[in-house]
Design a protein around this motif. Structure first.
Motif, PDB file in Angstrom:
ATOM      1  N   GLU A 113     -40.428   4.961  -7.953  1.00 49.75           N
ATOM      2  CA  GLU A 113     -39.160   4.837  -8.660  1.00 49.75           C
ATOM      3  C   GLU A 113     -38.475   6.193  -8.804  1.00 49.75           C
ATOM      4  O   GLU A 113     -37.243   6.304  -8.692  1.00 49.75           O
ATOM      5  N   ALA A 114     -39.251   7.233  -9.039  1.00 49.97           N
ATOM      6  CA  ALA A 114     -38.675   8.575  -9.162  1.00 49.97           C
ATOM      7  C   ALA A 114     -38.046   9.025  -7.848  1.00 49.97           C
ATOM      8  O   ALA A 114     -36.988   9.673  -7.839  1.00 49.97           O
ATOM      9  N   ALA A 115     -38.684   8.689  -6.732  1.00 44.85           N
ATOM     10  CA  ALA A 115     -38.130   9.043  -5.422  1.00 44.85           C
ATOM     11  C   ALA A 115     -36.797   8.339  -5.193  1.00 44.85           C
ATOM     12  O   ALA A 115     -35.836   8.941  -4.697  1.00 44.85           O
ATOM     13  N   ILE A 116     -36.728   7.068  -5.583  1.00 48.08           N
ATOM     14  CA  ILE A 116     -35.489   6.313  -5.428  1.00 48.08           C
ATOM     15  C   ILE A 116     -34.397   6.902  -6.318  1.00 48.08           C
ATOM     16  O   ILE A 116     -33.241   7.059  -5.893  1.00 48.08           O
ATOM     17  N   ARG A 117     -34.738   7.254  -7.535  1.00 47.89           N
ATOM     18  CA  ARG A 117     -33.744   7.852  -8.433  1.00 47.89           C
ATOM     19  C   ARG A 117     -33.207   9.170  -7.879  1.00 47.89           C
ATOM     20  O   ARG A 117     -32.022   9.482  -8.029  1.00 47.89           O
ATOM     21  N   GLU A 118     -34.075   9.933  -7.244  1.00 44.76           N
ATOM     22  CA  GLU A 118     -33.633  11.205  -6.668  1.00 44.76           C
ATOM     23  C   GLU A 118     -32.624  10.976  -5.553  1.00 44.76           C
ATOM     24  O   GLU A 118     -31.610  11.686  -5.453  1.00 44.76           O
ATOM     25  N   LEU A 119     -32.870   9.997  -4.703  1.00 48.93           N
ATOM     26  CA  LEU A 119     -31.915   9.685  -3.643  1.00 48.93           C
ATOM     27  C   LEU A 119     -30.590   9.194  -4.215  1.00 48.93           C
ATOM     28  O   LEU A 119     -29.516   9.593  -3.763  1.00 48.93           O
ATOM     29  N   ARG A 120     -30.670   8.350  -5.230  1.00 49.44           N
ATOM     30  CA  ARG A 120     -29.452   7.828  -5.855  1.00 49.44           C
ATOM     31  C   ARG A 120     -28.626   8.936  -6.493  1.00 49.44           C
ATOM     32  O   ARG A 120     -27.393   8.855  -6.560  1.00 49.44           O
ATOM     33  N   ARG A 121     -29.301   9.955  -6.970  1.00 45.58           N
ATOM     34  CA  ARG A 121     -28.602  11.079  -7.604  1.00 45.58           C
ATOM     35  C   ARG A 121     -27.620  11.741  -6.633  1.00 45.58           C
ATOM     36  O   ARG A 121     -26.613  12.317  -7.047  1.00 45.58           O
ATOM     37  N   PHE A 122     -27.905  11.653  -5.352  1.00 45.04           N
ATOM     38  CA  PHE A 122     -27.038  12.237  -4.327  1.00 45.04           C
ATOM     39  C   PHE A 122     -26.095  11.201  -3.720  1.00 45.04           C
ATOM     40  O   PHE A 122     -25.394  11.496  -2.745  1.00 45.04           O
ATOM     41  N   GLY A 123     -26.101   9.988  -4.263  1.00 43.35           N
ATOM     42  CA  GLY A 123     -25.195   8.961  -3.772  1.00 43.35           C
ATOM     43  C   GLY A 123     -25.701   8.182  -2.583  1.00 43.35           C
ATOM     44  O   GLY A 123     -24.930   7.452  -1.940  1.00 43.35           O
ATOM     45  N   VAL A 124     -26.986   8.313  -2.262  1.00 45.16           N
ATOM     46  CA  VAL A 124     -27.554   7.585  -1.129  1.00 45.16           C
ATOM     47  C   VAL A 124     -27.826   6.134  -1.530  1.00 45.16           C
ATOM     48  O   VAL A 124     -28.380   5.869  -2.601  1.00 45.16           O
ATOM     49  N   ASN A 125     -27.456   5.209  -0.672  1.00 38.78           N
ATOM     50  CA  ASN A 125     -27.720   3.790  -0.880  1.00 38.78           C
ATOM     51  C   ASN A 125     -29.220   3.530  -0.664  1.00 38.78           C
ATOM     52  O   ASN A 125     -29.754   3.784   0.418  1.00 38.78           O
ATOM     53  N   THR A 126     -29.889   3.011  -1.690  1.00 34.99           N
ATOM     54  CA  THR A 126     -31.334   2.782  -1.607  1.00 34.99           C
ATOM     55  C   THR A 126     -31.687   1.296  -1.627  1.00 34.99           C
ATOM     56  O   THR A 126     -32.855   0.939  -1.768  1.00 34.99           O
ATOM     57  N   THR A 127     -30.705   0.422  -1.458  1.00 38.87           N
ATOM     58  CA  THR A 127     -30.959  -1.015  -1.568  1.00 38.87           C
ATOM     59  C   THR A 127     -31.785  -1.557  -0.407  1.00 38.87           C
ATOM     60  O   THR A 127     -32.310  -2.676  -0.495  1.00 38.87           O
ATOM     61  N   MET A 128     -31.905  -0.781   0.675  1.00 37.90           N
ATOM     62  CA  MET A 128     -32.680  -1.245   1.833  1.00 37.90           C
ATOM     63  C   MET A 128     -34.114  -0.741   1.817  1.00 37.90           C
ATOM     64  O   MET A 128     -34.853  -0.925   2.790  1.00 37.90           O
ATOM     65  N   ILE A 129     -34.511  -0.080   0.741  1.00 42.78           N
ATOM     66  CA  ILE A 129     -35.891   0.400   0.633  1.00 42.78           C
ATOM     67  C   ILE A 129     -36.797  -0.748   0.213  1.00 42.78           C
ATOM     68  O   ILE A 129     -36.574  -1.410  -0.792  1.00 42.78           O
ATOM     69  N   ARG A 130     -37.831  -0.973   0.989  1.00 44.33           N
ATOM     70  CA  ARG A 130     -38.807  -2.024   0.727  1.00 44.33           C
ATOM     71  C   ARG A 130     -39.799  -1.539  -0.326  1.00 44.33           C
ATOM     72  O   ARG A 130     -40.283  -0.408  -0.248  1.00 44.33           O
ATOM     73  N   ARG A 131     -40.106  -2.357  -1.311  1.00 49.89           N
ATOM     74  CA  ARG A 131     -41.093  -2.002  -2.331  1.00 49.89           C
ATOM     75  C   ARG A 131     -42.420  -2.657  -1.958  1.00 49.89           C
ATOM     76  O   ARG A 131     -42.622  -3.869  -2.117  1.00 49.89           O
ATOM     77  N   SER A 132     -43.313  -1.867  -1.398  1.00 45.49           N
ATOM     78  CA  SER A 132     -44.607  -2.366  -0.952  1.00 45.49           C
ATOM     79  C   SER A 132     -45.590  -1.213  -0.875  1.00 45.49           C
ATOM     80  O   SER A 132     -45.213  -0.036  -0.934  1.00 45.49           O
ATOM     81  N   GLY A 133     -46.862  -1.537  -0.724  1.00 50.60           N
ATOM     82  CA  GLY A 133     -47.879  -0.509  -0.597  1.00 50.60           C
ATOM     83  C   GLY A 133     -48.294   0.083  -1.928  1.00 50.60           C
ATOM     84  O   GLY A 133     -47.822  -0.334  -2.992  1.00 50.60           O
ATOM     85  N   GLU A 134     -49.168   1.100  -1.844  1.00 48.55           N
ATOM     86  CA  GLU A 134     -49.787   1.649  -3.045  1.00 48.55           C
ATOM     87  C   GLU A 134     -49.490   3.117  -3.301  1.00 48.55           C
ATOM     88  O   GLU A 134     -49.734   3.606  -4.400  1.00 48.55           O
ATOM     89  N   ARG A 135     -48.968   3.830  -2.293  1.00 53.81           N
ATOM     90  CA  ARG A 135     -48.814   5.265  -2.533  1.00 53.81           C
ATOM     91  C   ARG A 135     -47.630   5.880  -1.803  1.00 53.81           C
ATOM     92  O   ARG A 135     -47.197   5.397  -0.758  1.00 53.81           O
ATOM     93  N   VAL A 136     -47.136   6.956  -2.389  1.00 48.31           N
ATOM     94  CA  VAL A 136     -46.099   7.797  -1.794  1.00 48.31           C
ATOM     95  C   VAL A 136     -46.788   8.908  -1.007  1.00 48.31           C
ATOM     96  O   VAL A 136     -47.741   9.528  -1.495  1.00 48.31           O
ATOM     97  N   GLY A 137     -46.331   9.161   0.203  1.00 45.52           N
ATOM     98  CA  GLY A 137     -46.865  10.283   0.971  1.00 45.52           C
ATOM     99  C   GLY A 137     -46.589  11.604   0.274  1.00 45.52           C
ATOM    100  O   GLY A 137     -45.606  11.743  -0.463  1.00 45.52           O
ATOM    101  N   ILE A 138     -47.450  12.583   0.533  1.00 47.48           N
ATOM    102  CA  ILE A 138     -47.332  13.904  -0.093  1.00 47.48           C
ATOM    103  C   ILE A 138     -47.406  14.975   0.992  1.00 47.48           C
ATOM    104  O   ILE A 138     -48.142  14.828   1.970  1.00 47.48           O
ATOM    105  N   TYR A 139     -46.636  16.042   0.815  1.00 41.55           N
ATOM    106  CA  TYR A 139     -46.936  17.229   1.609  1.00 41.55           C
ATOM    107  C   TYR A 139     -46.949  18.455   0.709  1.00 41.55           C
ATOM    108  O   TYR A 139     -46.178  18.569  -0.232  1.00 41.55           O
TER     109      TYR A 139
END
Length: 342
Positions: free
Chosen positions: A63-89
């Motif tokens: 959810e935090a990743a989606i909020r960050e994208l929205r903060r810049f005006g990016v449309n996030t409605t096509m993001i699928r909510r599935s799986g268990e983890r966010v990738g990290i680098y």
């Protein structure tokens, strides 16, 4: 309004403070980033309707990743909510002769577990004009590679322009396929290719053997390389190749070239010193090239916009290129003094 779509993975970015080594102090700077997400954010900053297509877990980090994208005006409605983890680098910023280091922790992330049939391409491409992908997502897993191929085929069938940054990431190709095995099939559906010399060699298996005197080597080499890419993939109408001269972790020469049906073009070169953050530099070039190819009638100007935008990115901490069209055009016009604007 026509949409510009970018498909891939947004990751949690954990960077050491300043130029510290890993765990030199017990803290990391936590932000978000990732090649394809970086492109979506930059395009949105340029004032176009940008959407990001991905998969994220239905938890607080996703959810935090989606909020960050929205903060810049990016449309996030096509993001699928599935799986268990966010990738990290993990990122350790280099300095002088010590290079930066990246450690990936992406296995089993949401996008790695997605495959063909998981996205409704009819709905996604309904109002799309442009679709961007990279060579990173196909490197994550066999299912992600199959999904990536499905996505470019779907875009191509619907008349959507497809761009691909060939991005070779040697640390990611671990599931039994080589990059050329996967990428040469995917690139058959690409209209605009973006790369550096290593990407052409290691992602596509394309090399050139040009022997000329010093001083002309780079130009002749990249003229030949770009020509060979378009000959190998006749479906591709444009190939742009970035030219980075890495003198140290802090100082780089930066320029690019572009080839299309009208010939070969070379940009002006910027001497970038005191680099703040070079991660995302290629993504900033890709996003600005996409914008430039659509905003300007002249491809030389499109190339110059892309190089200037990515030059500015080296002055900005974090993955995202937080610049405007006006700022890029000002640098294109020759104002690179860095004087305080009052």
């Amino acid at each position: 309004m026509a949409q510009y779509l970018s498909f891939g993975e947004i990751m949690l970015r954990l960077k050491t403070p300043g130029h510290e080594r890993f765990f030199q102090s017990p803290s990391f700077e936590a932000t978000f980033g990732g090649g394809e997400a970086n492109v979506a954010v930059a395009l949105s900053n340029y004032g176009v309707e940008a959407a990001f297509i991905s998969a994220l877990p239905n938890n607080d980090i996703g959810e935090a990743a989606i909020r960050e994208l929205r903060r810049f005006g990016v449309n996030t409605t096509m993001i699928r909510r599935s799986g268990e983890r966010v990738g990290i680098y993990y990122l350790e910023a280099g300095a002088n002769q010590r290079p930066s280091k990246v450690v990936y922790d992406r296995a089993g992330s949401s996008i790695c577990e997605c495959g063909p049939g998981d996205f409704d391409w009819d709905t996604i491409f309904k109002n799309a004009e442009w679709f961007h992908i990279t060579g990173i997502t196909p490197a994550l897993s066999q299912s992600a590679a199959d999904l990536s191929l499905e996505s470019v085929k779907a875009a191509h069938e619907r008349g959507v322009t497809v761009s691909c940054d060939f991005n070779f990431r040697g640390k990611l190709w671990k599931y039994g396929k080589s990059a050329p095995e996967v990428m040469t099939e995917l690139v058959k559906y690409v209209d605009v290719g973006i790369a550096n010399e290593e990407d052409c060699q290691k992602s596509l298996g394309i090399t050139t053997d040009v022997h000329v005197e010093s001083g002309e080597l780079d130009t002749k080499k990249y003229e030949a390389l770009s020509e060979k890419v378009l000959e190998t993939f006749p479906n591709m109408s444009v190939i742009a190749i970035t030219l980075r001269e890495s003198r140290s972790a802090d100082t780089n020469g930066w320029s690019a070239c572009l080839r299309d049906e009208k010939g070969f073009r070379l940009s002006r070169q910027y001497e970038i010193t005191d680099i703040i953050d070079r991660v995302g530099g290629g993504d900033s070039f890709a996003s600005a090239l996409i914008y430039g190819l659509n905003a300007y009638g002249d491809r030389q100007q499109s190339l110059e916009f892309a190089v200037a935008a990515s030059c500015l990115k080296h002055s900005i901490l974090g993955d995202f290129n937080r610049v405007s069209v006006a700022e890029v055009e000002k640098l294109m016009g020759g104002d690179g003094s860095g004087r305080v604007q009052r």
